[in-house]
Design a protein around this motif. Structure first.
Motif, short mmCIF file in Angstrom:
data_model
loop_
_atom_site.label_atom_id
_atom_site.label_comp_id
_atom_site.label_asym_id
_atom_site.label_seq_id
_atom_site.Cartn_x
_atom_site.Cartn_y
_atom_site.Cartn_z
N SER A 213 -0.44 93.39 -25.51
CA SER A 213 -1.21 93.53 -24.27
C SER A 213 -0.59 92.73 -23.13
CB SER A 213 -2.63 93.03 -24.49
OG SER A 213 -2.59 91.64 -24.79
N ILE A 214 0.32 91.81 -23.46
CA ILE A 214 0.87 90.97 -22.39
C ILE A 214 2.21 91.49 -21.87
CG2 ILE A 214 -0.30 88.91 -23.25
CD1 ILE A 214 2.56 88.00 -24.23
N SER B 18 4.71 76.19 -24.45
CA SER B 18 3.46 76.34 -23.69
C SER B 18 3.56 77.52 -22.73
CB SER B 18 3.16 75.07 -22.90
OG SER B 18 4.12 74.91 -21.86
N ILE B 19 2.40 78.07 -22.40
CA ILE B 19 2.31 79.12 -21.39
C ILE B 19 1.19 78.70 -20.46
CG2 ILE B 19 1.49 81.48 -21.00
CD1 ILE B 19 3.16 82.35 -23.37
N GLY B 20 1.52 78.51 -19.18
CA GLY B 20 0.56 77.94 -18.26
C GLY B 20 0.04 76.64 -18.88
N SER C 271 6.63 80.45 -39.15
CA SER C 271 6.45 81.88 -39.44
C SER C 271 5.79 82.62 -38.27
CB SER C 271 5.57 82.04 -40.68
OG SER C 271 4.23 81.66 -40.34
N ALA C 272 5.07 81.85 -37.42
CA ALA C 272 4.37 82.50 -36.31
C ALA C 272 5.32 82.97 -35.21
CB ALA C 272 3.34 81.54 -35.73
N ILE C 273 6.46 82.27 -35.06
CA ILE C 273 7.34 82.50 -33.91
C ILE C 273 7.74 83.96 -33.75
CG2 ILE C 273 9.56 81.89 -32.87
CD1 ILE C 273 9.34 79.19 -34.41
N LEU C 274 8.14 84.59 -34.85
CA LEU C 274 8.65 85.96 -34.75
C LEU C 274 7.56 87.02 -34.71
CD1 LEU C 274 11.87 85.90 -36.97
CD2 LEU C 274 11.59 85.43 -34.53
N VAL C 275 6.31 86.61 -34.99
CA VAL C 275 5.25 87.65 -35.04
C VAL C 275 4.24 87.56 -33.89
CG1 VAL C 275 5.47 87.92 -37.52
CG2 VAL C 275 3.86 86.23 -36.61
N THR C 276 4.11 86.37 -33.29
CA THR C 276 3.15 86.27 -32.18
C THR C 276 3.76 86.88 -30.91
OG1 THR C 276 4.02 84.08 -31.68
CG2 THR C 276 2.03 84.17 -33.04
N PRO C 277 2.94 87.55 -30.10
CA PRO C 277 3.47 88.11 -28.84
C PRO C 277 4.02 87.04 -27.91
CG PRO C 277 1.07 88.34 -28.99
CD PRO C 277 1.53 87.90 -30.32
N THR C 278 3.53 85.81 -28.04
CA THR C 278 4.00 84.74 -27.15
C THR C 278 5.20 83.98 -27.72
OG1 THR C 278 2.54 83.16 -28.23
CG2 THR C 278 1.67 84.31 -26.27
N ALA C 279 5.56 84.26 -28.98
CA ALA C 279 6.63 83.51 -29.67
C ALA C 279 6.27 82.04 -29.84
CB ALA C 279 7.97 83.66 -28.94
N ALA D 216 -5.07 81.94 -27.42
CA ALA D 216 -5.52 81.39 -26.14
C ALA D 216 -4.58 81.78 -25.00
CB ALA D 216 -5.61 79.87 -26.24
N ALA D 217 -3.28 81.73 -25.28
CA ALA D 217 -2.28 82.07 -24.26
C ALA D 217 -2.40 83.54 -23.88
CB ALA D 217 -0.88 81.75 -24.76
N VAL D 218 -2.62 84.39 -24.88
CA VAL D 218 -2.72 85.82 -24.60
C VAL D 218 -3.88 86.11 -23.65
CG1 VAL D 218 -3.32 88.06 -25.61
CG2 VAL D 218 -1.55 86.63 -26.69
N SER D 219 -5.03 85.48 -23.89
CA SER D 219 -6.15 85.78 -22.99
C SER D 219 -5.88 85.22 -21.59
CB SER D 219 -7.48 85.25 -23.56
OG SER D 219 -7.28 84.04 -24.23
N TYR D 220 -5.19 84.05 -21.56
CA TYR D 220 -4.81 83.48 -20.25
C TYR D 220 -3.91 84.46 -19.50
CZ TYR D 220 -2.79 80.27 -16.81
OH TYR D 220 -2.37 79.68 -15.63
#
Lengths: 371, 371, 371, 371
Positions: C54-55, C158-160, C172-180, C189-193
């Motif tokens: 979504s981002i 960090s994002i914002g 393990s999260a780095i390659l699967v989260t949309p925010t890396a 939290a970053a995605v909703s921001y």
């Protein structure tokens, strides 16, 4: 522009003018742990001194080197080695008259064209004294190569029409003959030829050669950083050199392929060549055989005959060069060729260390690596 | 090691093997605003094609170049220009047998010594096809030089014993004679000499020359980045070149200073030289006269006679080279020499722009600077 | 000027514009004998794709890499590796309007000032697509480092205002989260921001970090080629990066020496540090500890709010940027940071091989050297 | 490795250790015709002297520079400028005890790891005295920039928690306050903060900033040679610097695009920006606005508290550092930052001269070129 730096890993930067306060070189990238003292360098500098034979004009060039940095408790530290040679006698008087006009065969005119003016004292940066930095740095490179089992040896191949007899190559003659020829008979003949030229206030050209033994196969790169290409640049950058040959050089243009190819053979299980027309380099990469380079040097441009030229005011004039100049350049340029060759070969060997994955992996696995 | 990049400001990086998917070059540092299209480059690439004369062996090398980046709406943008030539015919079959053994005069052995193995197809990176990138980039450099009033022209000086008559230099002949000689008579003689050699399944060497006109005085640096030193490297880096001469070259070693010095004279108020033994370069810096470089090229190492060699297993064997090879390298190398010379001279001219304080200050004061 | 080459021994040259025919890189100086195929590189290129979360704004960037040279029978040959990615969709329509005016926060104005004009399509050479060459080359460097036991890992810090919780670092999260991000909670939290910012047609900045593990002590040089200095250049050269920190970075300016010094201790006989404020580098040389670099990235300059600017005719105008742009740069820049770090560390390790006399002598004595 | 050379056209090579015979620098590529004398350089060297305030420990560093080459009759000749500073007091006694152990926060351990041993006297090459060469060369670069209408000014932004008030920036304060702050009030507060730390035998960190005014738009390259990337390397290469920021730096990671973009406006017909968050650089190229760089400096690692460490024999020990050390590095590093910035900007401006075809053609048409 920056044009006084040579080399990629073993990198040297030379500085200084004929009549400035001093000349020198900074060696950056010298491996740590090399035993080094001033005497190692001085013996090379002494080989480029005028000497006292009948073919040089007596003048004092007492060039003693001082190590200013990069050596601690007798060993190189891996940090820059700064070497300096103070100019003792600054005979500006001898040269003042050339300030106004352009000496034929010299860089006076081209320096003015490039920079707008020049340090005219003794040729300034374009003087033969510029080579002091090259020789001081080359002495260090040669010492490193020696520890790797590699020897570099340059000598005078010919002076005017007088050729050294390579059939009876005598290495012991090189350091003792006034001509730096590896042949005592040719030396005598060359000396009388030079005395004749000197009597006529003229000068003569000559040819020098350098051989490198012990370089393993595989040194140098394909394409632009070919070992022979870098040797050509290194040697052609020595003042007065007008041609560089590798192996049989110019002669190949008259050859047939069947005459010029070197057959590969085996010797004690090692790949070797039945002949060495190639001069130890194939495709820009060393083949394990003796590397042979030759350079042709023009006659000393400073002659004592009246010459036609132009002055800085754009008038045609006649010039009579004074001062003290040798009738031939080659004998003192031989050590410069040897040093430029050592610098080129060493840098190529250091660059080559990362050529293969397995060598790299093994290098860093090697526990003895960590200090 | 990284050995495929040439130049400091106008910097090129070539890539590709004889039988890979493609060959090419990236030109970085090309000034913005040069009109450039594929045809500008193609005409140079066409000059290195085998041709169809009796002295080449008919084979199709349809090398057409494609511009992939750095040109927008017909003008260079100042960003990297990527040029690619696809390999159309990949005749691996012709070459498979050389995988096992080391061809005399080739880089097969030295590549194995350096890298542990090699792409043996058609010589891989050490093939003459490596020059495609040099020529494509050189075409761009030559176009820039032309807009600065500088022309670069290379030609065949001699093939075996057959010399072009320089008294009757005929530039129009260069692009039409199969030998690239500037002399139709010498061309005919050379062709029959080559046909003879070809009949004997042998090959011959030759000499090529390049002249550069219009270079202002003051280009090139003292010491290591001498213009002649960089030309020597550039030309010696061309496969099969074994010697490089500047101006009168080797001949100077037999000269007297009184014969070799070029007197300075005035012509229309400009400083000029009464002769040009120096080949347009003094002290490593251009003197405004025609720059003259000569290169000696060995005979094609691929001959069709049985030769002795060694194979990868360390056994002495005999090799019979098949495939299609020209009996002489020079005619197709001429354009490569022209391009390497253009690249070297252009880079020196760009480096030279910062030689003088007043030029720099004036350059930035020049309001027309801001885009 | 030539500004598209990076590295000294492992040297890369990137080329290509956002909307040109293709983008790519030439890797020169890659050691021979590395197993390499397109998949090794593709997995890194895929990490810089827009993705489908979504981002990011859905658009197709199907970047598939092709190896054009330097690899033979699955192994690198030591010659240049040319990698190319064809541009599939050239959406010039989307961008035509920006030709006339200078987008705030973009390089439109500075390119015109430098070159006189620019390839305005999608930002041309200053587009994020320029990083394709960096990532393709970095993938190769990372594979080499892996074989030397060195891992390089970058992620979003960090994002914002939303920070990842480094106490519970989850690789393990780095390659699967949309925010890396290495933290699933922070990612949410970053995605909703970001969704909020996107709704407001605005964009946000962020911070990324890279850690390197397994680098032996002794890599990097004193003075100008400090490992941290070269990392700073490598990371700052990534578009939109405005700050680079090593170890604790900015925080040190508020520290006392007693707080900031890392005590040396012994662990299994090896020298180690009780803390790592230094980030694994002391005096520009690696200390054997984890190397930690951080970069701060500005918000995407392309926002969909009306902005004030100037056009090419020198008139003040308003601009409304169209097209599809992500609201944040960091997640896709993370792999670029990882690759630039890998390139820098590898080159430093190859340069370091000639640091000590005994290593060099041993290297060439090592019989397994000759091919 | 070679790591002591900085710059491409205006190229400097520094050398020397804290307690060697001398330290110095060779400047190669300085344009000819610049009026230069020792005083021009000495005034910059004097700014890095310990000074006599309560926040420095009294010790004599009488660093006077001597020009050894490259200047003739008061003008630079275009050839290398060799600058030397003799070490007057060699207090080896003070330092002998650190030979055996690794001081926390220093490069003792990493030098041993790299080179196998080190010149331990006063930190050898990793001493703050290494910056003498940088400052001497930077003074020359700054003088050239001044003649091009460009000013470079560095100052202390903060010491520990004490910040200079940038609202009331007072340039006159920088050269007279002991802290080099542009704010007399903050200076007083910082001095008492430092006296406190000194009483506790501790040290403190700080932040320094450099602004460059007068750089035209268009300087710097896209991709790897971005102006900000080269500034980051130049500044991060200064010992003790752990972070570098351009413009608003780290702050951008918390911003919205709408806050961070700088709108373009017109001022006297020139393109300008309504704000300068970017710090004068967009896409790696100067935009004509003030260039702003910031660096964070760690506390002096030499503190007089007992610290835990390891010795060369691999034993855990305690160390008590003696000798004289300032409680903060920033005030004396400010001039080093100013000089590294000047060197970077000047080199970028010289590289930029060949960016456009029309500039080049005009440059060589310009008759005033020929000398």
């Amino acid at each position: 522009m920056a044009g006084s730096t040579f080399g990629t890993i073993f990198k040297i930067t030379t500085w200084g003018e004929s009549h400035g306060k001093a000349l020198g070189v900074v060696i950056d990238g010298c491996p740590a742990g090399l035993a080094l003292c001033e005497a190692d360098i001085q013996q090379y500098l002494d080989r480029r001194k005028p000497g006292t034979s009948s073919i040089t004009t007596p003048r004092r060039e007492d060039d003693s080197v001082e190590i200013l940095s990069g050596v601690f408790e007798g060993l190189t530290t891996g940090t820059p080695i700064s070497l300096i040679v103070r100019n003792t006698s600054q005979r500006s008087a001898d040269y003042s008259e050339i300030a106004a006009c352009y000496r034929p065969g010299h860089a006076d005119f081209t320096f003015d064209a490039k920079y707008g003016f020049r340090d005219y004292r003794g040729g300034g940066r374009s003087s033969g004294r510029e080579t002091i930095g090259r020789v001081a740095a080359g002495a260090v490179a040669a010492k490193i190569l020696k520890q790797m089992g590699i020897s570099v040896c340059a000598y005078t191949r010919s002076i005017g029409p007088v050729e050294a007899d390579m059939e009876h190559f005598d290495r012991s003659a090189i350091l003792v003959t006034p001509t730096a020829m590896p042949d005592f008979n040719a030396d005598r003949a060359a000396v009388s030829y030079l005395e004749e030229a000197k009597k006529n206030t003229d000068s003569v050209g000559g040819c020098m050669e350098c051989i490198v033994e012990g370089v393993p196969a595989g040194i140098g790169d394909p394409v632009f950083e070919k070992l022979d290409a870098n040797l050509a640049k290194a040697i052609m950058s020595i003042g007065a050199v007008k041609a560089v040959e590798i192996g049989d050089g110019c002669a190949v243009s008259l050859r047939k392929g069947s005459q010029n190819n070197d057959a590969f053979r085996l010797k004690d299980g090692q790949v070797t060549k039945a002949s060495n027309h190639a001069g130890g380099i194939l495709g820009g990469i060393s083949d394990g055989d003796t590397i042979r380079v030759r350079a042709h040097v023009k006659p000393t441009p400073s002659i004592f005959l009246t010459q036609q030229t132009v002055n800085r005011n754009g008038e045609e004039v006649e010039v009579n060069i004074k001062g003290r100049h040798d009738p031939v350049i080659v004998p003192r340029a031989v050590v410069v060729m040897e040093c430029m060759t050592a610098l080129t070969v060493l840098d190529a060997m250091l660059m080559n260390m990362s050529a293969k994955m397995d060598s790299i992996v093994k290098f860093y696995r090697n526990s003895s690596y960590e200090g």
